[in-house]
Design a protein around this motif. Structure first.
Motif, PDB file in Angstrom:
ATOM      1  N   ASP A  71       0.841  -1.197   0.000  1.00  0.00           N
ATOM      2  CA  ASP A  71       0.000   0.000   0.000  1.00  0.00           C
ATOM      3  C   ASP A  71       0.881   1.254   0.000  1.00  0.00           C
ATOM      4  OD1 ASP A  71      -2.024   1.819   0.242  1.00  0.00           O
ATOM      5  OD2 ASP A  71      -2.703   1.158   2.217  1.00  0.00           O
TER       6      ASP A  71
ATOM      7  N   GLU B 266      -2.601  10.114  -0.394  1.00  0.00           N
ATOM      8  CA  GLU B 266      -3.763   9.257  -0.699  1.00  0.00           C
ATOM      9  C   GLU B 266      -4.423   8.841   0.599  1.00  0.00           C
ATOM     10  OE1 GLU B 266      -5.993   5.479  -1.157  1.00  0.00           O
ATOM     11  OE2 GLU B 266      -4.128   5.737  -0.060  1.00  0.00           O
ATOM     12  N   GLU B 267      -3.581   8.545   1.575  1.00  0.00           N
ATOM     13  CA  GLU B 267      -4.101   8.023   2.845  1.00  0.00           C
ATOM     14  C   GLU B 267      -4.800   9.118   3.651  1.00  0.00           C
ATOM     15  OE1 GLU B 267      -4.235   5.034   3.358  1.00  0.00           O
ATOM     16  OE2 GLU B 267      -2.531   3.992   2.472  1.00  0.00           O
TER      17      GLU B 267
ATOM     18  N   TRP C 188      -3.396  -5.459   5.085  1.00  0.00           N
ATOM     19  CA  TRP C 188      -3.712  -4.063   4.777  1.00  0.00           C
ATOM     20  C   TRP C 188      -3.781  -3.210   6.045  1.00  0.00           C
ATOM     21  CZ3 TRP C 188      -8.574  -1.400   5.691  1.00  0.00           C
ATOM     22  CH2 TRP C 188      -8.623  -0.120   5.107  1.00  0.00           C
ATOM     23  N   HIS C 189      -3.050  -2.103   6.047  1.00  0.00           N
ATOM     24  CA  HIS C 189      -3.029  -1.143   7.173  1.00  0.00           C
ATOM     25  C   HIS C 189      -2.648  -1.808   8.490  1.00  0.00           C
ATOM     26  CE1 HIS C 189      -5.449   2.363   5.134  1.00  0.00           C
ATOM     27  NE2 HIS C 189      -4.370   2.010   4.484  1.00  0.00           N
TER      28      HIS C 189
HETATM   29 ZN   LIG Z   1      -3.792   2.594   2.493  1.00  0.00          ZN
END
Ligand SMILES: [Zn+2]
Length: 314
Positions: free
Chosen positions: A137, A170-171, A280-281
């Protein structure tokens, strides 16, 4: 009485004068799409991701993101691209943050030459309580876009049709809030889309391609339901030709990602993402979770599609 040049001599002279200019903007034939696509190396892309991850967490506004930026810029310049820093400051839940999008064009290209964008985000999400380096990511798309820059560069007449954009922010600083102010997330692509409209360059662009989270092992890209049909058909056709069709399909719903504001602005942009990624994350989004083979599948299939779209980009 003036001496008359023999016709043959005259035409030779004219040719001698014109020939040095004949190379300018002539459309040198591109390699066949499968040959060209195979020039994209998943290993090269992976090696870039390893460098990005080594900078540690690099959220928007951090010194580590500045180091990341300098790495991206240095690589792009080595490949023969110029890089513009598009800076802006927006109010965020953490106070004002300066965001910087990186916009790359071939060194001799004019901004009015661009016909398509290929984009990704290079920031990693900020967490107070965990070390998040974003190999997939943030890293995967950035590594792949650097490799695309290397592969495109020698094909100057084709390359100048592209703007490669590395979005900051983006985040979300806290949580995505993208429909109405106060916004959070998609900071860079929102600004880029608005700036594109304000610059009056938007009508020259035909399409956009977004890469985000494309390095997952055994990658399966799922197109969100709002994807431009033409782009999806093109990528499916490219994947048929390259034997990568099983790695592409449709998502049941939509995706909050950097394509949203580009699409709203009128630039039809397809989001290539594999969101079926358990780390993810989490601190588990590390280099060992991504795979050079996956980066090759997505990079090569996209590149094949771009070559097939060449006529549209003149
Ligand atoms: Zn992300």
């Amino acid at each position: 009485m003036p001496r008359r040049f023999p016709v043959r001599l005259l035409s030779t002279l004219i040719l001698a004068i014109l020939l040095p200019f004949a190379g300018c903007h002539s459309q040198a034939p591109l390699p066949a799409p499968d040959v060209f696509a195979k020039q994209f190396s998943g290993q090269n892309a992976f090696d870039h991701v390893a460098k990005l991850v080594a900078f540690g967490p690099h959220p928007s506004g951090s010194p580590e993101l500045e180091q990341t930026r300098q790495y991206i810029e240095t690589q792009l310049r080595t490949f023969g691209w110029t890089v513009e820093r598009q800076k802006f400051t927006d109010p965020t839940p953490h106070g004002p943050i300066e965001f910087i999008n990186l916009i790359a064009r071939p060194a001799d290209a004019d901004p009015n030459d661009s016909r398509a964008i290929v984009c990704t985000h290079y920031d990693t999400k900020w967490f107070a309580d965990q070390r998040f380096v974003g190999a997939d990511d943030g890293g995967s798309g950035t590594g792949a876009l650097l490799e695309l820059a290397r592969v495109l560069a020698p094909q100057k007449d084709f390359a100048r049709r592209f703007e490669l954009v590395f979005f900051d922010g983006e985040e979300a600083i806290r949580e995505f809030h993208v429909d109405l102010p106060p916004y959070d997330g998609l900071w860079g692509s929102r600004h880029y889309a608005h700036a594109l409209v304000a610059s009056k360059r938007l009508p020259q662009f035909k399409f956009g391609v977004l890469w985000d989270m494309i390095g997952n092992r055994d990658v399966v890209i799922k197109f969100p339901q709002d994807s431009p049909t033409k782009a999806v058909r093109g990528i499916f056709a490219a994947s048929d030709a390259l034997g990568t069709r099983s790695h592409f399909g449709y998502l049941r719903g939509n995706m909050v990602d950097d394509h949203l504001d580009l699409n709203s602005a009128g630039l039809p942009t397809v989001d290539l993402i594999d969101f079926n990624f358990p780390p993810w994350h989490t601190p588990g989004d590390t280099l060992d979770k991504i795979d050079a083979a996956s980066l090759a599948i997505v990079g090569q299939t996209t590149l094949y599609h771009l070559v097939q779209s060449a006529a549209e980009l003149r």
